[in-house]
Write a protein that holds these residues in place. Sequence first.
Motif, PDB file in Angstrom:
ATOM      1  N   ILE A 100      29.323  48.046  51.467  1.00 60.68           N
ATOM      2  CA  ILE A 100      28.542  46.589  51.636  1.00 60.68           C
ATOM      3  C   ILE A 100      28.990  46.266  50.670  1.00 60.68           C
ATOM      4  O   ILE A 100      28.653  45.836  49.614  1.00 60.68           O
ATOM      5  N   THR A 146      30.947  46.799  55.526  1.00 62.82           N
ATOM      6  CA  THR A 146      30.347  45.399  55.548  1.00 62.82           C
ATOM      7  C   THR A 146      30.566  44.013  54.809  1.00 62.82           C
ATOM      8  O   THR A 146      30.159  44.264  53.614  1.00 62.82           O
ATOM      9  N   GLU A 188      20.961  46.741  56.265  1.00 63.69           N
ATOM     10  CA  GLU A 188      22.272  47.620  57.016  1.00 63.69           C
ATOM     11  C   GLU A 188      22.884  48.446  56.531  1.00 63.69           C
ATOM     12  O   GLU A 188      23.205  49.781  57.059  1.00 63.69           O
ATOM     13  N   ASN A 192      23.259  50.738  59.715  1.00 60.07           N
ATOM     14  CA  ASN A 192      24.447  50.571  60.264  1.00 60.07           C
ATOM     15  C   ASN A 192      25.089  49.917  61.169  1.00 60.07           C
ATOM     16  O   ASN A 192      25.947  50.274  61.931  1.00 60.07           O
ATOM     17  N   HIS A 194      26.788  47.208  61.631  1.00 60.67           N
ATOM     18  CA  HIS A 194      27.712  45.867  61.525  1.00 60.67           C
ATOM     19  C   HIS A 194      28.894  46.910  60.683  1.00 60.67           C
ATOM     20  O   HIS A 194      29.750  46.282  60.093  1.00 60.67           O
ATOM     21  N   ILE A 195      29.443  47.945  61.053  1.00 61.85           N
ATOM     22  CA  ILE A 195      29.995  48.496  60.340  1.00 61.85           C
ATOM     23  C   ILE A 195      31.750  48.093  60.673  1.00 61.85           C
ATOM     24  O   ILE A 195      32.052  47.243  62.070  1.00 61.85           O
ATOM     25  N   GLN A 197      32.476  45.508  60.222  1.00 65.66           N
ATOM     26  CA  GLN A 197      32.356  43.951  60.407  1.00 65.66           C
ATOM     27  C   GLN A 197      32.140  42.861  59.428  1.00 65.66           C
ATOM     28  O   GLN A 197      31.325  43.189  58.709  1.00 65.66           O
ATOM     29  N   SER A 198      32.296  41.756  59.406  1.00 67.88           N
ATOM     30  CA  SER A 198      31.917  40.289  58.561  1.00 67.88           C
ATOM     31  C   SER A 198      30.787  39.944  59.035  1.00 67.88           C
ATOM     32  O   SER A 198      30.953  39.408  60.203  1.00 67.88           O
TER      33      SER A 198
END
Length: 203
Positions: A100, A146, A188, A192, A194-195, A197-198
């Motif tokens: 992250i 992420t 996060e 998990n 928004h793996i 993803q921005s």
Amino acid sequence: MRLAVFGATGRAGRVVVDHALRGDHEVCTLARDPARLRPRAGLRVVGGDVRDPAAVAETLEGADAVISTLGRRRQDGDVCTDGIRTVLSAAAGNMPRRLIVLSNYGVADSRRRTAYVAVSWLLERAVLRDKEHMEALLRDSNADWTIVRAPVLTNGPRTGRYRTGVDLQLSFTAKVSRADLAEFILTELRDNVHIRQSVTITS
């Protein structure tokens, strides 16, 4: 969970480390000046630079996940790009895949034609370019990354009242506390959601 944290001596990084330790995580950080981090149970500090592959590999050893809150200072050059490049290289073997990374709103696909973004690039071009190059390295990697894109960060308390989303558009008044940012990063890591993803965060 065992966490490797880069950028732990910065203002955001310190808060992330504090929240992680309070959440019973074990934390290993890399710092050029280890004396800047107060010794605490559950915290291990490796002395060195994030551009040094050996120091980075030592920091990653045994970690389940990586958090980077690296930020560019004038004397550091492109530390975010260089640092993430070193982390990704060191993690290419049996090191953790989960990363992250703190970035800025207004880079890459969030670089929209808005006054907020235009002024940000006018004032902080070198910082945003460094973050943009860093993001490109992550997207081209095999890591489970992420990217967290933040607006102005404040020293306010943790409120739990913040918004996140992959399509949020921010205005000049956008801000979020470092405490809320830290809470979201650790949430996060647990969920998990928004793996690869921005995601943008704002209060």
